[in-house]
Design an enzyme around this catalytic site. Structure first.
Site, mmCIF file in Angstrom:
data_model
loop_
_atom_site.group_PDB
_atom_site.id
_atom_site.type_symbol
_atom_site.label_atom_id
_atom_site.label_comp_id
_atom_site.label_asym_id
_atom_site.label_seq_id
_atom_site.Cartn_x
_atom_site.Cartn_y
_atom_site.Cartn_z
ATOM 1 N N LYS A 14 -3.897 -3.083 7.186
ATOM 2 C CA LYS A 14 -2.623 -2.420 7.486
ATOM 3 C C LYS A 14 -2.758 -1.444 8.656
ATOM 4 O O LYS A 14 -1.907 -1.408 9.537
ATOM 5 C CB LYS A 14 -2.097 -1.658 6.254
ATOM 6 C CG LYS A 14 -1.854 -2.553 5.037
ATOM 7 C CD LYS A 14 -1.187 -1.805 3.891
ATOM 8 C CE LYS A 14 -2.022 -0.690 3.288
ATOM 9 N NZ LYS A 14 -3.207 -1.146 2.542
ATOM 10 N N ARG A 89 4.053 3.139 -2.461
ATOM 11 C CA ARG A 89 3.059 2.505 -3.329
ATOM 12 C C ARG A 89 3.489 2.487 -4.784
ATOM 13 O O ARG A 89 2.729 1.983 -5.620
ATOM 14 C CB ARG A 89 1.735 3.280 -3.238
ATOM 15 C CG ARG A 89 0.740 2.721 -2.243
ATOM 16 C CD ARG A 89 -0.398 3.711 -2.110
ATOM 17 N NE ARG A 89 -1.669 3.090 -1.868
ATOM 18 C CZ ARG A 89 -2.315 3.152 -0.697
ATOM 19 N NH1 ARG A 89 -1.788 3.757 0.337
ATOM 20 N NH2 ARG A 89 -3.491 2.607 -0.573
ATOM 21 N N ARG A 128 -16.519 -1.158 5.900
ATOM 22 C CA ARG A 128 -15.837 -0.012 6.513
ATOM 23 C C ARG A 128 -16.480 1.292 6.048
ATOM 24 O O ARG A 128 -16.627 2.225 6.817
ATOM 25 C CB ARG A 128 -14.350 -0.051 6.139
ATOM 26 C CG ARG A 128 -13.528 1.059 6.765
ATOM 27 C CD ARG A 128 -12.047 0.823 6.594
ATOM 28 N NE ARG A 128 -11.560 1.231 5.290
ATOM 29 C CZ ARG A 128 -10.289 1.098 4.871
ATOM 30 N NH1 ARG A 128 -9.394 0.541 5.647
ATOM 31 N NH2 ARG A 128 -9.927 1.496 3.669
ATOM 32 N N ARG A 134 -16.026 7.102 4.747
ATOM 33 C CA ARG A 134 -15.062 7.327 3.665
ATOM 34 C C ARG A 134 -15.719 7.062 2.316
ATOM 35 O O ARG A 134 -16.117 5.942 2.035
ATOM 36 C CB ARG A 134 -13.847 6.395 3.835
ATOM 37 C CG ARG A 134 -12.734 6.995 4.646
ATOM 38 C CD ARG A 134 -11.570 6.048 4.785
ATOM 39 N NE ARG A 134 -10.934 5.726 3.502
ATOM 40 C CZ ARG A 134 -9.799 5.031 3.410
ATOM 41 N NH1 ARG A 134 -9.196 4.604 4.507
ATOM 42 N NH2 ARG A 134 -9.282 4.772 2.230
ATOM 43 N N ARG A 146 -8.982 1.140 -7.193
ATOM 44 C CA ARG A 146 -7.854 1.102 -6.245
ATOM 45 C C ARG A 146 -7.100 -0.221 -6.362
ATOM 46 O O ARG A 146 -5.874 -0.248 -6.288
ATOM 47 C CB ARG A 146 -8.358 1.329 -4.817
ATOM 48 C CG ARG A 146 -8.636 2.810 -4.549
ATOM 49 C CD ARG A 146 -9.679 3.022 -3.491
ATOM 50 N NE ARG A 146 -9.281 2.637 -2.162
ATOM 51 C CZ ARG A 146 -10.146 2.406 -1.178
ATOM 52 N NH1 ARG A 146 -11.445 2.512 -1.399
ATOM 53 N NH2 ARG A 146 -9.723 2.074 0.015
HETATM 54 P P1 ADP Z 1 -6.421 2.055 1.473
HETATM 55 O O1 ADP Z 1 -5.142 1.318 1.770
HETATM 56 O O2 ADP Z 1 -7.618 1.407 2.064
HETATM 57 O O3 ADP Z 1 -6.582 2.372 0.005
HETATM 58 P P2 ADP Z 1 -5.320 4.587 2.398
HETATM 59 O O4 ADP Z 1 -5.881 5.396 3.489
HETATM 60 O O5 ADP Z 1 -3.953 4.022 2.574
HETATM 61 O O6 ADP Z 1 -6.395 3.448 2.184
HETATM 62 O O7 ADP Z 1 -5.311 5.432 1.031
HETATM 63 C C1 ADP Z 1 -6.454 6.126 0.556
HETATM 64 C C2 ADP Z 1 -6.103 6.850 -0.744
HETATM 65 O O8 ADP Z 1 -5.083 7.842 -0.492
HETATM 66 C C3 ADP Z 1 -5.511 5.981 -1.850
HETATM 67 O O9 ADP Z 1 -6.523 5.355 -2.631
HETATM 68 C C4 ADP Z 1 -4.718 7.024 -2.662
HETATM 69 O O10 ADP Z 1 -5.577 7.804 -3.480
HETATM 70 C C5 ADP Z 1 -4.181 7.946 -1.592
HETATM 71 N N1 ADP Z 1 -2.825 7.518 -1.133
HETATM 72 C C6 ADP Z 1 -2.500 7.047 0.100
HETATM 73 N N2 ADP Z 1 -1.194 6.742 0.163
HETATM 74 C C7 ADP Z 1 -0.669 7.016 -1.054
HETATM 75 C C8 ADP Z 1 0.626 6.886 -1.637
HETATM 76 N N3 ADP Z 1 1.662 6.414 -0.935
HETATM 77 N N4 ADP Z 1 0.791 7.261 -2.930
HETATM 78 C C9 ADP Z 1 -0.237 7.739 -3.643
HETATM 79 N N5 ADP Z 1 -1.477 7.882 -3.174
HETATM 80 C C10 ADP Z 1 -1.712 7.514 -1.892
#
Ligand code: ADP
Length: 190
Positions: A14, A89, A128, A134, A146
């Site tokens: 994404k 989400r 990654r 991370r 996740r």
């Molecule tokens: P990825 O898509 O690889 O999981 P992100 O950077 O989008 O990576 O998200 C990392 C973490 O941040 C998620 O596992 C969650 O804990 C938190 N997070 C990100 N976006 C949201 C969201 N819209 N709602 C709740 N938690 C979120």
């Protein structure tokens, strides 16, 4: 306004595709993951609280992320459109987004889903994790958690957008440029 959601599980690409889309279509990028990590780096209370969830592979509470997205949109009144990356989400987040966009007298134009199987996703995330540092990408049980959150809370949104005729899935395995081409074809046919 062109408002698009880039949808898909962790590791689907994404972020990579968002970067390319925002420069081609002149959009503002809203990545809730990036915003949360920026809060954490700045050592804010919000960032510290969010980190408790992120490090376990759990979703951060809806009120926190919805507030962040609202602030971001309000601080970019000049935007010609937004790419929502990692948001919404959950169903409450999707409902809140509909309300926010209505206040801007606009709505979601299209939802582009990157479809990738779980074994490939785990491989990508662990890779990654080696370069990004991370922590949530370095531990397989956090990664699996996740996916569980994605299955339970995020995947139902696909049906929500499908029922509105807005969801378009694209195979997320292959060359970055080919995937980008497939995404653009959907946008250009709007
Ligand atoms: P990825 O898509 O690889 O999981 P992100 O950077 O989008 O990576 O998200 C990392 C973490 O941040 C998620 O596992 C969650 O804990 C938190 N997070 C990100 N976006 C949201 C969201 N819209 N709602 C709740 N938690 C979120």
């Amino acid at each position: 306004m062109l408002n698009l959601i880039i949808f898909g599980p962790p590791g689907a690409g994404k972020g990579t595709q968002s970067e390319k889309l925002l420069s081609k279509y002149q959009l503002q990028h809203i990545s809730t993951g990036d915003l949360l990590r920026a809060e954490r780096s700045a050592g804010t209370e919000l960032g510290n609280q969010a980190n408790e969830y992120i490090s376990k592979g759990e979703l951060v509470p809806d009120t926190v992320v919805i507030g962040m997205v609202k602030n971001f949109m309000l601080s970019h009144p000049e935007a010609g459109g937004f790419i929502f990356d990692g948001f919404p989400r959950t169903t409450p987040q999707a409902d809140a987004l509909d309300v926010m966009l209505k206040e801007f007298q606009t709505g979601i134009s299209i939802v582009l889903g990157l479809e990738v199987d779980e074994d490939e996703l785990v491989k990508r995330l662990l890779l990654r994790g080696q370069s990004s540092g991370r922590a949530d990408d370095q531990d397989e049980s956090t990664i699996r958690n996740r996916f569980q959150e994605y299955q339970n809370k995020t995947l139902p949104l696909q049906g929500y957008y499908q029922s509105q005729g807005k969801y378009h899935g694209v195979n997320g395995i292959g060359e970055v440029e080919d995937i980008f081409g497939a995404l653009c074809a959907h946008i250009d046919s709007l």
